[in-house]
Scaffold this motif. Structure first.
Motif, PDB file in Angstrom:
ATOM      1  N   SER A  31       0.815  -1.219   0.000  1.00 26.26           N
ATOM      2  CA  SER A  31       0.000   0.000   0.000  1.00 26.26           C
ATOM      3  C   SER A  31       0.849   1.268   0.000  1.00 26.26           C
ATOM      4  N   ASN A  32       2.024   1.239   0.612  1.00 30.34           N
ATOM      5  CA  ASN A  32       2.853   2.448   0.661  1.00 30.34           C
ATOM      6  C   ASN A  32       3.502   2.772  -0.694  1.00 30.34           C
ATOM      7  N   LEU A  33       3.494   1.821  -1.632  1.00 27.35           N
ATOM      8  CA  LEU A  33       4.066   2.062  -2.956  1.00 27.35           C
ATOM      9  C   LEU A  33       3.004   2.300  -4.031  1.00 27.35           C
ATOM     10  N   ARG A  34       1.727   2.159  -3.668  1.00 27.46           N
ATOM     11  CA  ARG A  34       0.655   2.240  -4.664  1.00 27.46           C
ATOM     12  C   ARG A  34       0.631   3.570  -5.410  1.00 27.46           C
ATOM     13  N   THR A  35       0.694   4.681  -4.695  1.00 29.00           N
ATOM     14  CA  THR A  35       0.619   6.001  -5.334  1.00 29.00           C
ATOM     15  C   THR A  35       1.779   6.203  -6.294  1.00 29.00           C
ATOM     16  N   ALA A  36       2.975   5.856  -5.849  1.00 30.04           N
ATOM     17  CA  ALA A  36       4.148   6.007  -6.705  1.00 30.04           C
ATOM     18  C   ALA A  36       4.044   5.111  -7.934  1.00 30.04           C
ATOM     19  N   MET A  37       3.543   3.892  -7.753  1.00 28.11           N
ATOM     20  CA  MET A  37       3.410   2.958  -8.873  1.00 28.11           C
ATOM     21  C   MET A  37       2.370   3.456  -9.875  1.00 28.11           C
ATOM     22  N   ILE A  38       1.264   3.987  -9.387  1.00 30.40           N
ATOM     23  CA  ILE A  38       0.229   4.508 -10.286  1.00 30.40           C
ATOM     24  C   ILE A  38       0.785   5.669 -11.099  1.00 30.40           C
ATOM     25  N   GLN A  39       1.544   6.560 -10.448  1.00 26.25           N
ATOM     26  CA  GLN A  39       2.153   7.680 -11.168  1.00 26.25           C
ATOM     27  C   GLN A  39       3.154   7.179 -12.209  1.00 26.25           C
ATOM     28  N   ALA A  40       3.958   6.197 -11.833  1.00 23.66           N
ATOM     29  CA  ALA A  40       4.953   5.649 -12.760  1.00 23.66           C
ATOM     30  C   ALA A  40       4.283   4.994 -13.964  1.00 23.66           C
ATOM     31  N   VAL A  41       3.237   4.233 -13.731  1.00 19.08           N
ATOM     32  CA  VAL A  41       2.522   3.579 -14.824  1.00 19.08           C
ATOM     33  C   VAL A  41       1.893   4.619 -15.744  1.00 19.08           C
ATOM     34  N   ASN A  42       1.301   5.657 -15.170  1.00 21.69           N
ATOM     35  CA  ASN A  42       0.701   6.715 -15.991  1.00 21.69           C
ATOM     36  C   ASN A  42       1.754   7.396 -16.866  1.00 21.69           C
ATOM     37  N   VAL A  43       2.930   7.639 -16.300  1.00 24.52           N
ATOM     38  CA  VAL A  43       4.001   8.266 -17.070  1.00 24.52           C
ATOM     39  C   VAL A  43       4.485   7.325 -18.173  1.00 24.52           C
ATOM     40  N   LEU A  44       4.672   6.048 -17.848  1.00 23.80           N
ATOM     41  CA  LEU A  44       5.157   5.093 -18.842  1.00 23.80           C
ATOM     42  C   LEU A  44       4.148   4.832 -19.956  1.00 23.80           C
ATOM     43  N   CYS A  45       2.887   5.047 -19.682  1.00 28.15           N
ATOM     44  CA  CYS A  45       1.850   4.791 -20.686  1.00 28.15           C
ATOM     45  C   CYS A  45       1.500   6.032 -21.506  1.00 28.15           C
ATOM     46  N   THR A  46       2.259   7.104 -21.363  1.00 28.56           N
ATOM     47  CA  THR A  46       1.996   8.286 -22.181  1.00 28.56           C
ATOM     48  C   THR A  46       2.300   7.967 -23.631  1.00 28.56           C
ATOM     49  N   THR A  47       1.770   8.749 -24.526  1.00 32.76           N
ATOM     50  CA  THR A  47       1.846   8.385 -25.944  1.00 32.76           C
ATOM     51  C   THR A  47       3.112   8.843 -26.640  1.00 32.76           C
ATOM     52  N   THR A  48       3.732   9.924 -26.214  1.00 31.95           N
ATOM     53  CA  THR A  48       4.919  10.411 -26.926  1.00 31.95           C
ATOM     54  C   THR A  48       6.073  10.638 -25.964  1.00 31.95           C
ATOM     55  N   VAL A  49       7.269  10.697 -26.533  1.00 27.55           N
ATOM     56  CA  VAL A  49       8.465  10.969 -25.731  1.00 27.55           C
ATOM     57  C   VAL A  49       8.393  12.370 -25.142  1.00 27.55           C
ATOM     58  N   ASP A  50       7.868  13.343 -25.912  1.00 26.74           N
ATOM     59  CA  ASP A  50       7.750  14.711 -25.407  1.00 26.74           C
ATOM     60  C   ASP A  50       6.855  14.759 -24.172  1.00 26.74           C
TER      61      ASP A  50
END
Length: 149
Positions: A31-50
């Motif tokens: 549970s203490n890593l959930r927020t960081a993991m959600i943010q990381a996944v959202n960043v990794l799933c963005t559509t472009t490098v920019d």
């Protein structure tokens, strides 16, 4: 830890992607890593490098500043940089040759003096075009100071 992998083990990209895109990812991590993991996944799933760069730097990075700096320099400074680079490379070659071929010949002293004059001319041209303040405190100030030392 991933099932089947020991700590510090290499994880193939396909397994990593499957883990990141798993629908039950939040249930698999503490549970203490959930927020960081959600943010990381959202960043990794963005559509472009920019978009990835913008998200990672929170908008503090402007790629155009790095690309346009060289283009914004006056033409004389671009030419000066090119000439000085060629002179430095030529000087290195000459220095290497002079060690093996008659190191006491007077021609090496003349060549070394010419290279020194080009370096002084570069410094003067940059000071004229940038001004003393920008020459020493601008974007390339530390390089210019190290040139003087």
């Amino acid at each position: 830890m991933l099932r089947g992998y020991s700590e510090g083990a290499y994880v193939p990209f396909d397994d990593f992607a499957d883990m990141i895109l798993a629908p039950d990812l939040c249930d698999r991590i503490s549970s203490n890593l959930r927020t960081a993991m959600i943010q990381a996944v959202n960043v990794l799933c963005t559509t472009t490098v920019d978009e990835l760069i913008q998200e990672a730097t929170k908008g503090d990075f402007d790629a155009t500043t790095y690309e346009d700096k060289e283009a914004k320099q006056p033409k004389i400074l671009q030419i000066t940089n090119a000439v000085v680079s060629l002179v430095v490379i030529g000087n290195m070659v000459a220095l290497g040759i002079s060690v093996d071929k008659d190191p006491d010949h007077w021609g090496w002293l003349i060549l070394e003096s010419l290279c020194c004059m080009v370096w002084i001319a570069e410094m003067v041209i940059k000071m004229i075009h940038l001004g003393c303040y920008d020459y020493f405190r601008g974007d390339t100030g530390w390089w210019n100071i190290s040139d003087l030392i």
